[in-house]
Design an enzyme around this catalytic site. Structure first.
Site, mmCIF file in Angstrom:
data_model
loop_
_atom_site.group_PDB
_atom_site.id
_atom_site.type_symbol
_atom_site.label_atom_id
_atom_site.label_comp_id
_atom_site.label_asym_id
_atom_site.label_seq_id
_atom_site.Cartn_x
_atom_site.Cartn_y
_atom_site.Cartn_z
ATOM 1 N N LYS A 159 0.828 -1.208 0.000
ATOM 2 C CA LYS A 159 0.000 0.000 0.000
ATOM 3 C C LYS A 159 0.862 1.258 0.000
ATOM 4 O O LYS A 159 1.812 1.356 0.764
ATOM 5 C CB LYS A 159 -0.911 0.013 1.239
ATOM 6 C CG LYS A 159 -1.938 -1.109 1.221
ATOM 7 C CD LYS A 159 -2.691 -1.222 2.519
ATOM 8 C CE LYS A 159 -3.870 -0.279 2.599
ATOM 9 N NZ LYS A 159 -4.757 -0.621 3.739
ATOM 10 N N GLY A 166 -8.936 4.364 -2.998
ATOM 11 C CA GLY A 166 -8.867 2.986 -3.473
ATOM 12 C C GLY A 166 -7.698 2.735 -4.430
ATOM 13 O O GLY A 166 -7.568 1.656 -4.984
ATOM 14 N N GLU A 201 0.967 -4.852 4.333
ATOM 15 C CA GLU A 201 -0.026 -5.355 5.276
ATOM 16 C C GLU A 201 -0.389 -6.782 4.894
ATOM 17 O O GLU A 201 -0.358 -7.145 3.718
ATOM 18 C CB GLU A 201 -1.316 -4.520 5.216
ATOM 19 C CG GLU A 201 -1.301 -3.339 6.141
ATOM 20 C CD GLU A 201 -2.571 -2.512 6.078
ATOM 21 O OE1 GLU A 201 -3.532 -2.884 5.377
ATOM 22 O OE2 GLU A 201 -2.580 -1.476 6.745
ATOM 23 N N LYS A 202 -0.761 -7.540 5.894
ATOM 24 C CA LYS A 202 -1.336 -8.857 5.627
ATOM 25 C C LYS A 202 -2.610 -8.604 4.821
ATOM 26 O O LYS A 202 -3.363 -7.676 5.130
ATOM 27 C CB LYS A 202 -1.670 -9.510 6.973
ATOM 28 C CG LYS A 202 -2.415 -10.789 6.875
ATOM 29 C CD LYS A 202 -1.514 -11.958 7.245
ATOM 30 C CE LYS A 202 -2.172 -13.260 6.847
ATOM 31 N NZ LYS A 202 -1.314 -14.078 5.995
ATOM 32 N N HIS A 209 -16.204 -4.336 5.533
ATOM 33 C CA HIS A 209 -15.713 -2.980 5.798
ATOM 34 C C HIS A 209 -16.662 -2.340 6.814
ATOM 35 O O HIS A 209 -17.830 -2.105 6.520
ATOM 36 C CB HIS A 209 -15.689 -2.168 4.498
ATOM 37 C CG HIS A 209 -15.321 -0.718 4.693
ATOM 38 N ND1 HIS A 209 -14.147 -0.177 4.228
ATOM 39 C CD2 HIS A 209 -15.957 0.282 5.332
ATOM 40 C CE1 HIS A 209 -14.088 1.103 4.569
ATOM 41 N NE2 HIS A 209 -15.188 1.403 5.232
ATOM 42 N N GLU A 276 -11.973 3.754 9.843
ATOM 43 C CA GLU A 276 -12.364 2.631 8.989
ATOM 44 C C GLU A 276 -11.616 1.360 9.387
ATOM 45 O O GLU A 276 -10.411 1.405 9.653
ATOM 46 C CB GLU A 276 -12.069 2.960 7.521
ATOM 47 C CG GLU A 276 -12.867 4.154 7.021
ATOM 48 C CD GLU A 276 -12.865 4.281 5.501
ATOM 49 O OE1 GLU A 276 -13.836 4.827 4.967
ATOM 50 O OE2 GLU A 276 -11.899 3.823 4.842
ATOM 51 N N ASN A 290 -10.687 8.990 8.167
ATOM 52 C CA ASN A 290 -11.036 10.121 7.311
ATOM 53 C C ASN A 290 -11.442 11.288 8.198
ATOM 54 O O ASN A 290 -12.348 11.163 9.013
ATOM 55 C CB ASN A 290 -12.173 9.757 6.361
ATOM 56 C CG ASN A 290 -11.720 8.751 5.329
ATOM 57 O OD1 ASN A 290 -10.600 8.835 4.811
ATOM 58 N ND2 ASN A 290 -12.543 7.777 5.026
ATOM 59 N N ARG A 292 -13.052 14.041 7.831
ATOM 60 C CA ARG A 292 -14.027 14.887 7.116
ATOM 61 C C ARG A 292 -15.389 14.204 7.143
ATOM 62 O O ARG A 292 -15.512 13.093 7.658
ATOM 63 C CB ARG A 292 -13.570 15.040 5.665
ATOM 64 C CG ARG A 292 -13.310 13.649 5.070
ATOM 65 C CD ARG A 292 -13.263 13.622 3.594
ATOM 66 N NE ARG A 292 -12.750 12.362 3.086
ATOM 67 C CZ ARG A 292 -13.473 11.283 2.859
ATOM 68 N NH1 ARG A 292 -14.773 11.270 3.099
ATOM 69 N NH2 ARG A 292 -12.924 10.180 2.382
#
Ligand code: ADP
Length: 448
Positions: A159, A166, A201-202, A209, A276, A290, A292
């Protein structure tokens, strides 16, 4: 005291902010690009200012231009919405320095949460569980790198630390793919975000989600407004969102909610924010925060009766505000369908003119949208046309209500993903709430 707020956004969220300001008796300034003169909220704002050509870089992302508009109209504060400059810490700082209160958290908080590794390391200090992985600088030595990944175990996800929307992620299933994938992800991250830093990351294979909505007053008090489930996604983009998230392990959830609120209290978090998580086998794993308002905030508003946008504005302007967890109650279930201007089969964006349309309405149905018959959907911006939101005592009734709302809602002239929603809502796996974040792409779309 009378206030004036500049809405630094467009589309449905600009209209949403306008509505909140009007209810609060706050004067509004709309800004728009040359291609956006017909935006619905501009008919209702007190003043409006053109901030540049249609290209976002020259208008909605143009900080000097927005600040000039704020100066010209002598506003007290700036509402950023989502997307564009909403999570740009430099914008927040420049607003505040120029004497316009940025409606949101401090630029320092935005900066911390904007970098995914920094955010991950930061929340860990507050006992918030994160995805196992490696968030230090990756070694250049190939054998050292392979050893690190072997310890985490395949599959992993690479990542970009500056990634978002995304993008900037790549799954690696075995060692043979590792070096090439890393090279490509770094290159893509550099091109897209101007920063090639990548972490590991794993890869969580079948998660849901789940996110937690919080609101803080900037002075050490904070509350949560429960959870949302946004597992129905395509290419990491949410399509259907719900509140509350169902079938969670309640012990883990209560610990998590406390940890989220505690974090926000400790950092004097100001305004609305969302933490998240991926959720699998009764475990939560933080992925990002996030700082916002989220597109899907209405589902939370529908089950709590708490106006999140009004809270953001009141807190920022110092209008008398009392955040009390005991006053927050949850009623029934809410679902949101995002109607996008796109081909329902190929997902290609479909800008163009809406020739005719009907909206949806009725008991337990909310409709947040800026479009109208004759409106021209611009190719320059996000394809979101409308959010249809239903609320009912149970999830099953909320789904039925949504089907009826979708039946009434009709757009002519451009293609939308309307039919995709209708198919999802009658799908057995969705109805049984058994879907994970991969379900839509890996199973549902292949059924046809
Ligand atoms: P963005 O900021 O681009 O939205 P996120 O970190 O929030 O990126 O991740 C977006 C989506 O990517 C998640 O909702 C999930 O679908 C997928 N994802 C991210 N991290 C992982 C992971 N470790 N394992 C599995 N899927 C992941």
């Amino acid at each position: 005291m009378s206030f004036k707020v500049l809405i630094a956004n467009r589309g449905e969220i600009a209209l949403r902010a306008l509505r909140a300001c009007r209810e609060l008796g706050i004067k509004t300034v709309g800004v728009y690009s040359e291609g956006d003169r017909d935006l619905k909220h501009l008919r209702f704002v007190d003043e409006s200012v053109c901030i540049g050509p249609p290209s976002p870089i020259e208008s909605y992302l143009n900080i000097p231009s927005i600040l000039s508009a704020a100066e010209l109209t002598e506003v007290d504060a700036i509402y950023p919405g989502y997307g564009f400059l909403a999570e740009n810490h430099e914008f927040a700082e420049q607003c505040n320095k120029s004497g316009f209160k940025f409606i949101g958290p401090s630029s320092e908080t935005i900066k911390t949460m904007g970098d995914k590794i920094t955010a991950k390391n930061f929340v860990e200090k507050f006992n918030i569980p994160t995805v196992p992985g490696y968030s230090k600088d990756l070694p250049d030595d190939e054998s050292k790198l392979k050893k690190i990944v072997n310890e985490i175990g395949y599959p992993i996800i690479l990542k970009a630390t500056a990634g978002g929307g995304g993008r900037g992620m790549r799954v690696v299933t075995n060692e043979n793919e590792l070096l090439d994938s890393l090279r490509i992800t770094k290159q893509e991250a550099l091109n897209a975000f101007g920063n090639d830093k990548v972490y590991i990351e794993k890869f969580i294979q079948k998660p849901r989600h789940i996110e937690v909505q919080i609101v803080g007053d900037g002075k050490g008090n904070a509350i949560h407004l429960g959870t949302r489930d946004c597992s129905l996604q395509r290419r990491h983009q949410k399509i259907i969102e719900e509140a509350p998230a169902l079938d969670l392990d309640l012990d883990s959830l209560n610990i998590l909610l406390d940890a989220c609120v505690n974090l926000c209290k400790k950092i004097n978090y100001e305004g609305a924010g969302t933490l998240e998580f991926l959720y699998e086998n009764k475990e939560f794993y933080f992925i990002e925060m996030n700082t916002r308002i989220q597109v899907e905030h209405p589902v939370t508003e529908m089950i709590t009766g708490f106006d999140i946008v009004k809270a953001q504005i009141k807190i920022a302007l110092g209008i008398n505000y009392d955040l009390d967890q005991k006053l927050i109650t949850f009623k029934g279930h809410s679902i949101e369908c995002r109607i996008n201007a796109e081909d329902p089969e190929t997902f290609e964006p479909c800008p163009g003119q809406i020739t005719r349309m009907h909206t949806a309405g009725g008991f337990g149905i909310r409709y947040d949208s800026h479009i109208y018959g004759g409106y021209n959907v611009s190719p320059f911006y996000d394809s979101l046309l409308a959010k249809i939101i239903t609320q009912a005592n149970s999830r099953k009734t909320a789904i039925k209500r949504m089907l009826s709302a979708l039946d009434e809602f009709y757009v002519e002239g451009i293609k939308t993903n309307h039919s995709l929603h209708e198919k999802i809502l009658i799908d057995e796996i969705f109805i049984e709430n058994k879907h994970t974040i991969n379900y839509l792409e890996k199973e549902f779309l292949k059924k046809k």
